[in-house]
Every structure is written in structure tokens, then in C-alpha cells.
Design an enzyme around this catalytic site. Structure first.
Site, PDB file in Angstrom:
ATOM      1  N   SER A 280       0.848  -1.194   0.000  1.00 31.16           N
ATOM      2  CA  SER A 280       0.000   0.000   0.000  1.00 31.16           C
ATOM      3  C   SER A 280       0.884   1.246   0.000  1.00 31.16           C
ATOM      4  O   SER A 280       2.098   1.193   0.246  1.00 31.16           O
ATOM      5  CB  SER A 280      -0.899   0.007   1.230  1.00 31.16           C
ATOM      6  OG  SER A 280      -0.126   0.113   2.413  1.00 31.16           O
ATOM      7  N   HIS A 281       0.276   2.403  -0.267  1.00 30.99           N
ATOM      8  CA  HIS A 281       1.030   3.659  -0.351  1.00 30.99           C
ATOM      9  C   HIS A 281       1.786   3.937   0.939  1.00 30.99           C
ATOM     10  O   HIS A 281       2.962   4.303   0.915  1.00 30.99           O
ATOM     11  CB  HIS A 281       0.085   4.822  -0.662  1.00 30.99           C
ATOM     12  CG  HIS A 281      -0.485   4.775  -2.047  1.00 30.99           C
ATOM     13  ND1 HIS A 281       0.239   4.391  -3.137  1.00 30.99           N
ATOM     14  CD2 HIS A 281      -1.728   5.067  -2.523  1.00 30.99           C
ATOM     15  CE1 HIS A 281      -0.512   4.449  -4.227  1.00 30.99           C
ATOM     16  NE2 HIS A 281      -1.717   4.856  -3.883  1.00 30.99           N
ATOM     17  N   VAL A 282       1.110   3.793   2.071  1.00 31.98           N
ATOM     18  CA  VAL A 282       1.767   4.125   3.333  1.00 31.98           C
ATOM     19  C   VAL A 282       2.922   3.170   3.605  1.00 31.98           C
ATOM     20  O   VAL A 282       3.952   3.567   4.179  1.00 31.98           O
ATOM     21  CB  VAL A 282       0.750   4.139   4.491  1.00 31.98           C
ATOM     22  CG1 VAL A 282       0.259   2.729   4.827  1.00 31.98           C
ATOM     23  CG2 VAL A 282       1.341   4.792   5.732  1.00 31.98           C
TER      24      VAL A 282
END
Length: 1469
Positions: A1072-1074
Site C-alpha cells: 500500500s502507499h503508506v
């Protein structure tokens, strides 16, 4: 009837427009004598329902018998249209009507030879399942519908004005049979209602009217003995539920009983026959005749039983009443007698019905089971999807007026007074006095109690008042308390109220202030004398408490997210509701229409109010004497209304169950009255008329409440435990009843029970019976009384009233009573597994009946609520059974509780797929599948997400109303804050969560998962800070190195400045982005699965910890500040950021370019990389066609003359942003969406797309191009989304230099989407590929969608051996039609040392469909060969791209029909 006459009548009565005014039932000048077919009659609906006047019926003539026609009067006609059907007494009649399109209605009227009963058969030629007949009967000289007592099964009473009977399916038709046995009824009127479509079928806007044939009186001139009429009338009374009849109704019932007996005489019965039937007595002559007959054919009873069973099976195994069973036995005996008369022998009959053709049937005869301990029921196999309950229900938010409400004179006085009071307000009430008001305000000031009274009554007002040291008593106030000009009386005082002037109120206000210094006074009773009239509180004295604790209300807020107007009304009526349960339930009933019209938010208001009542946050009774019968009648009225909404609005059933579980069943008439009567019987039978029992008796007579159930149980426990008074108090206290509460009742209970030992058995017997009566009124969730209420019971007990004969609910499944008996037999078993199976089977069997119309529906709902509650209780009792249980047993328990929860809630699709997942995990375990624990862990994670989602929906729906009403009513803040939490705890969701917590460590250990999943393995030292959501602090900047423990991480947040580690129990995807940004920023990031470990770290908040992660674990230890300073691992400057620069791109002069034209100056790395892949990968790796809007197009469009106003507006907003107003970001994005497209842009983009073989949206119409243009603008606008803006500011990038190209690709409607990191990001092992796969589009993988993807690793040395690390738990998949996607491609996404990827938006032209995923039918989960092929192909594609670029790659792609498509690649950071 001739065609001429028929057509003439048709034109006369059907072709005129409908007359809407009320007219006479029969227009005397338009009479057709004799046996008329259709009559032109005026009509109006008796029911005041909102029925459309759309014409839905056209008559079709079908003659069954030729009818005689009388003369037709030729004078003026009423032009109302109503179908009127009349039957020839000797024959009957069939008529057909066209209702709508191909839907036809056929009506048959027939008269059996006996002449006793008219029969109307109604048939609709339609497959519609939801048809109801809305009908009533007409007697002579009346217009109003009357409701016959003889009704079809399933008939309900609608608004006390009509009957509603459900049609039954008969092949492709819907049929209904109505029998009319009342000779005074002359006609039926009806409409047909499609409940599912909310559609009425009428006859040209009017009622269908069926005239019944006149019956010839065939009864001989016989006088029925009055004692037999009395017995028959009693039997009718029992059949009708022992209602309370008025004298007029009693007389009517008596004559109806006489008519019934006369009709039996007309059919050949004798007076002696009637006497024998009604009293059971025979004379000797009749007995002798019976003996003679019996000797001729004495048929063994066992043969009669078998024959009756065969008849029962032929009839479809209906639920017979005892009377019907007896009749069936006699019919079976007659059938066998016929065979004997024909010459068959008993042996031949026995062989026939016990062997050969009927042997199989007889062998199925159910024996009465003796369910012994340990015996289990056989559960039926059902399709889990049959449990699906899915509604598109969205709470309608009430519009809140921004204008302040106009306050009444009294409310304005109260506000002004409150503003000037310097101490706490301890009590405030505004009473309604017709259209006037009375304010009583009690405050503490300087150690004194001040009472303020004010009213807007027009006449001069005198306060007749006293003070109380014991609640309710009248004591004359001391002279020091009396205001000026007061008059002291014997036990009271009188004081005039003074008129005060108000500048802005037209009504005059009279007020009075009383100061009381003696704190021993607890209350003030009073009445008012207004002119010559005494004013009381509903017939009782007013009473104000002086020491109720501070109720200084916090600000109730604006009521956003609530039905504010309804909650305000509830708050205004609370003082009236406090008088008694009768008042509260009647007020709730009065508010039900408004609540239902307000939708979910309105019903949520009722839930909150009733829940505050049930948990004793509101006063139950205040100075008002009410009979138990009146309470139960009020309950009955409210639950009837709830039942009606349950039928008409199935989308609200879950919230209606919440309301009903707080209200109790109630009951009309004698059920409530028994509470008063039976306590007297207990006292009389057991000689306990004084002391505590007398005090309780007085309390019960004054006002019964749910507390009485607890008191009764406390007495039973006290007696059973050898009269141990400690047990009595323990039962009371455990259920919230203290000594102070007993003393607070209007009729206080001062004494403790003190019984003699010889009273033990009688008291236990009688109190046990009494408990059932109490629960029948007060407890909707009590299982025993709920079962008895549905199955039918007759209360018994020595000296008790001949009980409430509750008739069984009809139409329940065969074997259901035995199933409920099994449940009751095992309800207290310590080993609960078989009990849970029985409870769930009972709920499954009951479920279809909850969806069918029935006048006893609420009894079935209360039974289901009780079964649901019993599941939760049984699970909690069974925890001990699971202490050393196998994983299979825990999973089985979980599956039962998930099933129970799915039966209890609406929109349960996700829970159903969880249930399928648990069943699949159990099957995998039993079959020896080595991945069973890994799969079960994914189902467990999904189930937790489902519970979280349900909890959030409850919180969103209920908590705002709880807080608003709680503030209005001064409810204790602790009760308000945990309101939704307690609702959830009361259901089986809490039990399910506990079971999941038990199973989780077992699965992790079995699957070798450990307690952590390390996403970014970076050592870190920092101070622990605990937060609820990472999102809420993403823009913060921490001055010290910080370890954030965040309960929620969605997946697309930023890591705040100063944060060195993020730990969470949440489950963001590794890719995921985070997660990517954490690795790029060298921040430790890990998920902790062990709640004990996480709690230990949270307990270290404020302390300095050192984290040392490995690929599968995190070791942590405390450190000192000195160790931090000397640590080589600590950062020199935790807030420092890389120095990065952007080069502003210029417009190339072209609005659109093809992939062959992609260069560094024209587009970003995303576009260049995908173009670079073309022709360089294996042929089985597909690359979508691409074009782009290059850098500078946005700025050029903005400077176009078309968009001058937009450019000017953006300049102003950007200046605001530069000055620190981050709220301008949203306005900037909205302003970008106002841009118009220059014609040249449209022309060039169309040409490039068509030349590249891509579809041009405008070819499908202007609207499709507009959709595409909006998507392009949304990509440009994402330059100003909060996440991107704060990220660029953090690394000191010049935001004005950020340029946005738009990559345009044809979207692939993917089966699966994947992301590959060609170096394992968790272990940093470059020999290993790591990938994640989701069902549908990839946005659920990289965006803020809860749950985990399927994850796997694959050694580059063996790309054909992928290893699954985790199965998917994401509940949602995104799917889309064939479309175009517009991807962001900025010059700031791929700067070295900066994780810019994913900051900006990619926008499809069409909206994605969110689909709840069913993994049990997913080949990627169930087909190991398919899974191996797909995962190996993904790994090989990743390896080929890495080899092409020569470095680790971050790759996105999709799978469609087994083919691999790569949509973008970039260097892995």
C-alpha cells in the site's frame, strides 16, 4: 344475460369518469332490480390510505350462468365506477376483470347446498408473490366496512378499518377463499394490493363490490336452550382470544352464538347432539346406539391413528388444533368403516396401510422424541445464500434550519433565568398545560436551594404548595421560606404569582421565586389555582425534586446526523412520559408515524429513547397510579405499530428489533391484569399478606415495571437458598436494584422477605407461575414465555385464575414445537454445542414466517429475539467448554455465531461470505489441507473487519442521537458515551469477537505467522505516542523521535515528520502507499497481531523504546535519554528532509501525443516506462495502448480565453493557500472542475486516440465526452489534494513547479489486479519476488480499502514455485465496464529519495461497482492448479521487467481471462 343488456350496463356504469366526492351507497334512481350484474353506484373508500387513483382495471365479461335481469330505471345516474357482482342464490357466478396488462382477476361466488356459508373465491392470474386482499364486509343500511370474525389464514387487521388477507400460490396463479357465515352480511368490498410494489389495483378508482346471495332460512322453528347458547358464546370468546367486550358486543356475540347453533340444527343436528358436543354428556339411549354401532365395526385405534397420519401427510402436514385433530381422527375412522362396509376385513386393511404402497409413508410417521442429554438434532442442509438480507438503505439526514427557533414566552424566561444563575441547575421541567406552559427550575446558589416557577396562563395564578422530607408528603413550609403575601395553611401554603413584563413576548408571564435553606427537604408538591380552576399534572399533584444532582446540560449541538425535530419533541414530552410506562409507550406510539417517515434516523431516535428508559437513565414512574392492564395495553399498541412497520418497511427490520427488545411484548387486556390479580392469589394461598409481600403488592397495584421481574427472581433465589437473605440482596444488586431504589418507588418497599419454611413449596410454585406472567408483559427476550406465547399455553396453578388461553400461531413449520421443546430441555446444559445447534435450527425454521404477513407477526419477532439472546447467553456459558478445545471445535462455534448474527442483521452479505469461508476452512482442516490455518486466518481477519464495519454503522446511526437526546434530557455522560458500545455488547457480535480472539493465536501458531508482520524492517528508537488514527496526525510534526502506535491505518496516509516507527493492529497491505512511503522514508512499520504485546507497548506511552525488527518479529526494550544521545542509530536531525528541486515543464504546443512521442520533457516516468516496455517483453505479457496529455496542457487550458474567470478565481485561492489557509485546497480542486475544454484539445485528443486504436468517448454521445473531460480535470485537480500538498511541502518542493501530465489508457475490466516488488520489501532479499493480488481492480490494493490481499513470494531461481504467504481478507472488490482511465503522471512522482508515487489520482471515466466478494467460489482460492499458473505468470512477468531495466521494479498489472497485462512500472524505492 343478453349482450345488449350487458353492453348497455357496461357503458352506463364503467365508462364514466370516477366521481371522487362522497355519495350515497345506492342511488335510488339508478337501481337495477333483480339479480343485477353491475350497478352504477357511488362509493368512497372507508380507509384513509394514500391510494393512487390510477385506472388499473378493465372488465372482461365471462358468463357462467344466465342471470335474470330486472328492469333498469332510466332516470339520472351516479357516474361513479365500482364493480358490483351479484350471485343468483341457486347457482353462483364467475366474473373476470383485467387489472393490469396481462394480469386478470376472477371472482367466484357460490353457495353450498347447506345454505349456511357463502363462499367467495378470488383468483389473480399472476405469479406475483406479494398480493394482499384489502377488504371488508357490508351490512344493511351501513356504509362503513365491518370486519368479519371468520377470516382466511394470515389475515391481519389494518388500522382497525379493514382486513388484509394474503393470496396463496396455486400454480402460476394467486388464489384466496373467503367464507362468510354471518347472514347479516350482504356484500364484500375489496381492493387488491401488491405489497412489494406498493401498488393498488382498483375498479376504475373505486372498490370491487361483491353482493352475496340472500339465504333462505332453513332453520326449523326450534328454541335453543339458553344454557347451550351461553356455552357456545363462551367458546366463541375463547376463540377470539378472551377479549374485553362492551355490553353491546357481548349481546352481539350471544346472538351470533345462537345463529351458529341454529345453523347446525338446519344441517340436521338435534338438540341432544348439540348438548353432547358442547357438554360431553350423552343419554343412555344414545350410548346404546353407539355400542351397537361399535360392535358392528370396532376398528382398532392404532389403525385409526395410521389412517389419520396418512390423511395428514396428504394434506401437506398442516398444524392442526386439538379440535381439528379430533375431526381428522373421526374422518379417518369413517374412511376405514367404508372399507369394512364394502367387505374388507381388518387384516386386509392392516396389510394395506402398513405394507405395500403406503408402507413408506407410514414409516415416516414422527414419533414423539425423548431428547435425552447429549442427543443432537439433525440440522437441515440449506443454501447459506438464502440468509441474504440486502437493502440500499441510506440514512436521510434531516435538514437543520440555520435560523434560531422562535422561543415561547416560558422558554425565553427560562433561558434568561439560566443565564443569570450562578450555581448549578439541579432540576428543570417545562409542563404542557394545553396550549400553555409551566416552568419549574431548581438551582443551588450560595448553599441555598432556589425554586423558580413561571407560567403563561392568562388568569391570575395562586400556587398551592408544600415541602417534603419524605417524597410525596405534604408538609407546611416554615415561615422563613414563605415569600411575601403568602398564606400559611394546615399542611400547605398559598402564594400568588407576580406578573412580569417582557419586552419581546406578546404573552404575559407570571412567576415566583422560593428560597429554601433547609437541605433536609427533598421535594415540593404543588397544584395551581388559575382563576376558579385547579390545574394538576394529569390528574395528580405536581412534584419537583430538590436534590436530583446537577443537570446543567452540556450543549446538545446542532443535531447533525439525527432526526432533530423528533428528538426535540421527545425531550419536550419526557416530563409527561415520566408519569408511567403507560404514558411513555402511548407517547412512543403517537410518535411512530413521524419516526417512520423520517426513516432510519427517526427510528434511531425511538431506539435511543427506549434504550435510555430500559437502562433506567429515565424516570419510570412519578406520582401516577396506573393499572398493569393499562401498561400492557399501551405496550400492545406500540408493538402493533412496530409490527406494521416491520411488514411495510423491511429495510428497517434490524432497528425495529432493537426497539422491540427494549419494550417487551405487552398484551391486550387480561395478561396485564393478571399481574394485579395473581399477587393476591399468592398472598392468599401462602398466608403472606403482610410485610414485604404487602409492600410489593401495593407497588404492583400502583405501577408495575421490569424491576418486578428481578424482585420475583430474588424471592425465588432467596427461598431456594434456604431463606438466605444475602442471596435475595445479591440477585437484586446484580441487576441494578439497590435498597435506595426500592425506597424510591411511589409505593416504597421498606421490608425484607421473611417467610416460614412450611411456605417454601407453595411459594416456589406460585412465584414460578407469577414469573411467567411478569415476563409475558415486561420481557420481550424471555425465551420460555416467548415460546409459550407462540405455541399456545393455558396458565395453571392451584387457586389461580383459569389462565390466559393463548392460541398457537398458525402456519408454523412441521416439527417446530418439538424443536422448541428440545431447546427448552437443554437451555441450561453446561455443554452448549447441541443447544446452539437447536437454537440456530429454530431460528432458521422460523425465518420464512418472519417475512410473511400475519396478525401474530410480533409474537414471532419476539420469539426470534429471545432465541437470538439465548444464543449469546449459551456461547458465553460455553467459553469453559472451549478452554482445551480443538481448532475445529472453536471454528464450528464461530460458524454458529456468525450464522446467528447473519440471521439478526440487515445487509448481511459480508457476514454470509464469512460464514461460507468458515465452512470452507473447516472442510480444508478435515481433508488434511496444509494451508487450512493460513486460509482460516484470512477468514478470521475478514470477520473482524465485518464486525468493525457493523460497529461503525451502528455508531454512525445511533451515537449522534444518543448524544443529542442525552444532552437534552440530562442523561449521565458516561451512559451517553458508551451508548453504541453497549448496544453492540448486548448482541452476539461481542461473543463472536471473543471467540475470534481465542482462535487467533492458535491459527498464527499453526500457520507459523508469529505475532508480527514487519512491513518496513528499520531499527528505531523513539518515544511512544498512542493515537486512534494515523490519518488524524499525518500532518503533525513531532519535535522528538516518535514511535506512533496507531489503532487504525487505512493505507494511504503520510508518515508525520519526526516519526521513526509506526506500529498498528490494523492490516494495511505490504504494498500500500503508506507501506511504500514508510520504507522509502526509512521508518519502521509493522502490524502486531497479539493484543497483549500491543497493550504492553501502549502502556509504555511517553517512554523511550528501542525497536529491533526482523523479517517476522519485533524485539523492543526500554532505553534512557542518555542512551538515546549516545546511540549511533539515532538520527542527527529527525526533522530534516532531503533537498529536492523540480524543473518546471513547458507546453510543447501539442494537446495530445501518442506513446511513440513520450519524452522526458513531455511526460513523467510512468508514461515513459510503459512506452519503453512495448515490444521488449515476452509476447504473453500484454501492454495496453496509451496516449497522453503532456506537461503544460493544464496551464495552457487555464490561460485560454474560455477560462479567464476560472483563472482569476484560482489566483485568489492560491494566494489564500500561500498565506496558510489550507482550507482553500478543496475550493481549488472544485474550481479546476469548472474549466472548459478548448476545441483544439478535443480535436487533437480524438485524433491520437483513434489512430492508436482506442475508442473515442464522444462517439457514444456528448455526455460520454463530458464524463471523460471531468475525469481529466480531476487528475489535474489532484495536484491540490491534502496528502500531496503536505508531502511536497515537507520536502520543500516548490508546488508551483509541479506539472501534471495525464496518461490515457483503455481500462481492462480485470479479474484480478497485482502489484509486484522484484525485491522482497520486508526482508530486502533481492533473490525473492514479493507480490500481492486482489480480485477486481487494483485500487483496493493501493488505496484505503480494508483487508489484506493474497500475498506470495517466489524465488527468482525457481519462478514456477510460488509460495502463498497469506490468503485475501478484503471484503470489497472493484469492477468496471469497458472504459478509459486517466492516470496522473507528474514530474514529482519519481524523484530520487522521495516517495512521490501514489500521491496523485488516477480517475476512470466510469464509476467502479463495489462488489462484496465471495472467495468460496474464487478459482484463485479453490483451484490449486489455476492459482499456481496465475501466480507463476505474475512472478515471471516481474522477473522479465526487472531484467529489462536492470534494477528492482515496482510493477502494477492485471489478469483478464488468464492473460497478464502490465499497466505501469517504476523503480522500486
Amino acid at each position: 344475460m343478453s349482450n345488449t343488456i350487458g353492453n348497455n350496463l357496461l357503458h352506463q356504469s364503467l365508462l364514466y369518469p370516477t366521481v371522487l366526492e362522497h355519495q350515497g351507497r345506492i342511488n335510488s334512481s339508478t337501481c337495477i332490480g333483480g339479480n343485477t350484474f353491475f350497478q352504477a353506484q357511488a362509493t368512497s373508500l372507508t380507509q384513509k390510505s394514500s391510494i393512487s387513483t390510477e385506472f388499473l382495471g378493465n372488465r372482461l365479461k365471462v358468463r357462467r350462468h344466465k342471470l335474470k335481469m330486472g328492469k333498469c330505471c332510466s332516470s339520472s345516474r351516479s357516474r361513479s365506477t365500482r364493480a358490483v357482482l351479484a350471485a343468483d342464490p341457486s347457482s353462483g357466478l364467475t366474473e373476470k376483470f383485467n387489472l393490469y396488462q396481462n394480469v386478470e382477476l376472477q371472482v367466484d361466488v357460490e353457495l353450498p347446498p347447506s345454505g349456511s356459508t357463502s363462499v367467495v373465491n378470488i383468483q389473480v392470474t399472476s405469479g406475483i408473490d406479494s398480493l394482499l386482499l384489502h377488504w371488508g364486509a357490508i351490512k344493511s343500511h351501513t356504509k362503513k366496512w365491518i370486519l368479519p370474525h371468520h377470516r382466511p389464514i394470515g389475515t391481519t387487521v389494518y388500522m382497525d378499518q379493514a382486513l388484509r388477507s394474503p393470496f396463496e400460490k396455486s400454480g402460476s396463479n394467486a388464489v384466496l377463499r373467503i367464507e362468510i357465515d354471518d347472514p347479516s352480511i350482504q356484500a364484500l368490498e375489496f381492493l387488491v394490493f401488491d405489497e412489494a410494489q406498493n401498488k393498488w389495483y382498483k375498479y376504475s378508482g373505486g372498490n370491487f363490490h361483491v353482493k352475496l346471495p340472500k339465504r333462505e332460512s332453513r332453520s326449523p322453528n326450534v328454541s335453543i336452550p339458553e344454557e347451550l347458547v351461553q356455552v357456545q358464546a363462551y367458546l366463541r370468546w375463547e376463540r377470539n382470544g378472551k377479549q374485553n367486550y362492551s355490553p353491546e358486543k357481548e349481546k352481539e356475540e350471544f346472538e351470533a352464538a345462537r345463529r351458529e347453533l341454529l345453523e347446525e340444527i338446519s344441517r340436521g343436528a338435534s338438540i341432544q347432539d348439540l348438548r353432547t358436543k358442547l357438554t360431553g354428556k350423552k343419554d343412555t339411549s344414545e350410548s346404546k346406539e353407539q355400542l351397537v354401532s361399535g360392535s358392528k365395526s370396532s376398528i382398532p385405534e392404532d389403525l385409526v391413528q395410521i389412517q389419520s397420519f396418512i390423511r395428514w401427510e396428504r394434506a401437506g402436514k398442516p398444524n392442526y388444533s386439538p379440535e381439528q385433530q379430533f375431526k381428522e381422527f373421526e374422518e379417518a375412522r369413517k374412511e376405514l368403516q367404508v372399507e369394512l362396509d364394502k367387505g374388507a376385513s381388518l387384516d386386509e386393511i392392516r396389510k394395506r396401510i402398513t405394507k405395500g404402497g403406503t408402507q413408506a409413508k407410514v414409516s415416516k410417521q414422527p414419533e414423539k422424541k425423548n431428547y435425552s442429554t447429549g442427543e443432537r438434532i439433525q440440522r437441515k442442509k440449506r443454501d447459506v445464500m438464502s440468509l441474504l438480507s440486502k437493502f440500499d438503505s441510506v440514512p436521510v439526514e434531516e435538514k437543520i434550519s440555520l435560523e434560531p427557533p422562535v422561543l415561547s414566552a416560558i422558554k425565553q424566561f427560562a433561558r434568561e433565568k439560566e443565564d443569570h444563575i450562578d450555581g448549578p441547575i439541579v432540576n428543570k421541567k417545562i409542563y404542557k398545560l394545553a396550549d400553555k406552559e409551566l416552568l419549574v427550575l431548581v438551582a443551588k446558589s450560595s448553599g441555598k436551594t432556589k425554586v423558580y416557577l413561571a407560567t403563561d396562563l392568562p388568569e391570575p395564578v395562586v400556587l398551592h404548595w408544600a415541602l417534603s422530607k419524605i417524597p410525596g408528603e405534604w408538609t407546611a413550609p416554615p415561615a422563613t421560606v414563605l415569600p411575601l403575601d403568602s398564606v400559611s395553611l394546615d399542611k400547605a401554603a398559598e402564594t400568588k404569582l407576580a406578573i412580569i413584563s417582557t419586552d419581546n413576548q406578546p404573552d404575559k408571564v407570571q412567576s415566583l421565586e422560593i428560597t429554601i435553606e433547609d437541605e433536609s427537604f427533598v421535594g415540593m408538591p404543588f397544584v395551581l389555582l388559575s382563576g376558579e380552576k385547579w390545574v394538576k399534572n394529569g390528574g395528580s399533584d405536581f412534584y419537583v425534586e430538590l436534590n436530583t444532582g446537577s443537570v446543567k446540560k452540556k450543549d446538545a449541538g446542532d443535531g447533525k446526523g439525527t432526526s432533530k425535530s423528533l428528538l426535540d419533541k421527545i425531550a419536550d414530552l419526557e416530563s409527561e412520559a415520566q408519569k408511567s410506562f403507560m404514558h411513555r409507550f402511548n407517547i412512543a406510539a403517537d410518535l411512530m408515524e413521524q419516526a417512520t417517515n423520517a426513516g432510519e434516523l427517526g427510528l434511531a431516535a425511538i431506539v435511543v429513547w427506549m434504550r435510555y428508559m430500559a437502562t433506567r437513565q429515565l424516570i419510570w414512574n412519578k406520582n401516577y397510579n396506573v393499572k398493569p392492564r393499562e401498561i400492557s395495553q399501551a405496550q400492545d399498541r406500540l408493538t402493533d405499530l412496530l409490527q406494521n412497520v416491520y411488514k411495510s418497511s423491511p429495510q428497517y427490520r434490524e432497528i425495529l428489533r432493537m426497539i422491540m427488545s427494549t419494550v417487551g411484548r405487552g398484551g391486550e387486556g387480561d395478561v396485564g391484569q393478571r399481574i394485579r390479580d395473581e399477587i393476591l392469589v399468592i398472598q392468599r394461598n401462602n398466608e403472606c399478606k403482610g410485610g414485604m409481600m404487602e409492600e410489593w403488592h401495593q407497588k404492583l397495584h400502583n405501577n408495575t415495571s421490569p424491576d418486578d421481574v428481578v424482585i420475583c427472581q430474588a424471592l425465588i433465589d432467596y427461598i431456594k437458598n434456604d431463606f438466605d437473605i444475602g442471596v435475595y440482596w445479591k440477585t437484586l444488586n446484580d441487576n441494578g436494584i439497590t435498597k435506595e431504589r426500592l425506597l424510591s418507588y411511589d409505593r416504597a418497599i421498606h421490608s425484607e422477605p421473611n417467610f416460614r419454611r412450611e411456605q417454601r413449596d407453595g411459594l416456589l410454585r406460585d412465584l414460578g407461575h407469577y414469573m411467567r406472567t411478569l415476563k409475558a408483559v415486561h420481557s420481550g427476550a424471555d425465551l420460555e414465555s416467548a415460546i409459550a406465547n407462540c405455541m399456545g399455553y393455558k396458565a395453571e396453578g392451584q387457586g389461580f385464575m383459569v389462565g390466559v388461553n393463548i392460541n398457537p400461531v398458525s402456519g408454523l413449520p412441521s416439527g417446530f414445537p418439538e424443536l422448541l421443546q428440545f431447546v427448552l430441555t437443554h437451555i441450561e446444559d453446561k455443554q452448549v454445542e447441541s443447544l446452539l445447534e437447536g437454537l440456530l435450527e429454530a431460528r432458521e425454521e422460523l425465518r420464512p414466517s418472519l417475512s410473511r404477513p400475519s396478525d401474530r407477526l410480533k409474537d414471532l419477532i419476539f420469539l426470534d429475539i429471545a432465541l437470538d439472546s439465548a444464543v449469546r447467553t449459551a456461547v458465553e456459558r460455553g467459553y469453559e467448554e472451549l478452554n482445551n478445545a480443538s481448532p475445529e471445535k472453536i471454528i464450528y462455534f464461530i460458524s454458529l455465531v456468525v450464522e446467528n448474527l447473519a440471521l439478526s442483521v440487515d445487509n448481511n452479505e459480508d457476514l454470509i461470505y464469512c460464514l461460507k469461508g468458515w465452512n470452507q476452512a473447516l472442510s480444508m482442516k478435515k481433508s488434511g489441507d496444509g494451508n487450512w490455518a493460513l486460509f482460516a486466518k484470512s477468514v478470521l481477519d475478514r470477520t473482524r473487519l465485518s464486525l468493525t464495519s457493523k460497529s461503525e454503522s451502528y455508531n454512525q446511526l445511533l451515537q449522534p442521537s444518543a448524544e443529542y437526546l442525552g444532552a437534552q434530557l440530562g442523561v449521565d455522560q458516561s451512559a451517553v458515551s458508551i451508548f453504541t458500545e453497549e448496544i453492540i455488547r448486548a448482541g452476539s457480535a461481542a461473543s463472536l469477537s471473543s471467540l475470534l480472539n481465542r482462535l487467533d493465536p492458535v491459527l498464527r501458531q499453526t500457520a507459523n505467522l508469529g505475532s508480527w508482520q514487519v512491513i518496513s524492517p528499520i531499527e528505531a528508537i523513539g518515544y511512544v505516542v498512542v493515537v486512534d488514527q494515523l490519518l488524524s496526525v499525518q500532518n503533525n510534526s513531532y519535535s522528538k523521535p516518535t514511535i506512533l502506535v496507531a489503532k487504525s491505518v487505512r493505507g494511504e496516509e503520510e508518515i508525520p515528520d519526526g516519526v521513526v516507527a509506526v506500529l498498528t493492529p490494523d492490516m494495511p497491505d505490504v504494498l500500500s502507499h503508506v507501506s511504500v512511503r514508510a520504507r522509502n522514508s526509512k521508518v519502521c512499520f509493522a502490524t502486531c497481531f497479539d493484543p497483549n504485546i500491543l497493550a504492553s507497548i501502549q502502556a509504555s506511552e511517553g517512554k523511550l523504546l528501542c525497536l529491533k525488527p526482523t523479517s517476522a518479529d519485533v524485539v523492543y526494550s526500554e532505553m534512557t535519554d542518555d542512551e538515546l544521545l549516545s546511540s549511533t542509530n539515532s538520527k542527527d536531525d529527525v526533522s530534516s528532509a532531503p533537498s529536492l528541486t523540480l524543473v518546471k515543464k513547458k507546453f510543447s504546443g501539442r494537446y495530445a501525443i501518442s506513446s511513440e512521442e513520450f519524452t522526458n520533457d513531455m511526460v513523467g516516468a510512468k508514461s515513459r516506462n510503459i512506452a519503453n516496455l512495448k515490444g521488449k517483453l515476452p509476447s504473453w505479457v500484454n501492454i495496453p495502448t496509451s496516449v497522453a496529455l503532456p506537461f503544460g496542457v493544464f496551464e495552457t487550458v487555464l490561460s485560454d480565453d474560455l477560462n479567464k474567470a476560472v483563472a482569476s478565481k484560482l489566483d485568489i485561492l492560491k494566494r489564500d493557500l500561500d498565506e496558510g489557509n489550507v482550507g482553500a485546497l478543496g475550493e481549488i480542486r472544485n474550481t479546476v472542475l469548472e474549466l472548459s475544454a478548448p476545441p483544439q484539445l478535443i480535436k487533437e485528443l480524438k485524433e491520437k486516440m483513434q489512430k492508436s486504436g482506442m475508442p473515442w468517448p464522444g462517439d457514444e454521445g456528448a455526455q460520454r465526452w463530458e464524463q471523460a473531460w471531468i475525469a481529466i480535470k480531476k487528475v489535474w485537480a489532484s495536484k491540490w489534494n491534502e496528502r500531496a500538498y503536505f508531502s511536497t511541502r515537507k520536502v520543500k518542493l516548490d508546488h508551483d513547479y509541479l506539472c501534471m501530465a495525464v496518461l490515457v489508457q483503455e481500462i481492462i475490466n480485470a479479474d484480478y489486479a497485482f502489484v509486484i516488488h522484484t525485491t522482497n520489501p520486508s526482508s530486502e532479499d533481492s533473490s525473492e519476488i514479493y507480490a500481492e493480488v486482489v480480485k477486481g481492480l487494483g485500487e483496493t490494493l493501493v488505496g484505503a480499502y480494508p483487508g489484506r490481499a493474497l500475498s506470495f513470494i517466489c524465488k527468482k531461481s525457481d519462478l514456477n514455485s510460488p509460495q502463498v504467504l497469506g490468503y485475501p481478507s478484503k471484503p470489497i472488490g472493484l469492477f468496471i465496464r469497458q472504459s478509459i482511465i486517466f492516470r496522473s503522471d507528474s514530474n514529482g512522482e519519481d524523484l530520487e529519495g522521495y516517495a512521490g508515487a501514489g500521491l496523485y489520482d488516477s480517475v476512470p471515466m466510469d464509476e467502479e461497482d463495489k462488489v462484496v466478494l465471495d472467495y468460496s467460489s474464487d478459482a484463485l482460492i479453490n483451484d490449486s492448479k489455476f492459482r499456481h499458473e496465475i501466480l507463476s505468470s505474475i512472478a515471471r512477468a516481474g522477473s522479465a521487467i526487472e531484467e529489462l531495466y536492470g534494477s528492482a521494479q515496482d510493477i502494477e498489472g492485471v489478469v483478464k481471462d488468464g492473460k497478464i497485462y502490465v499497466v505501469q512500472t517504476r523503480p522500486q524505492m
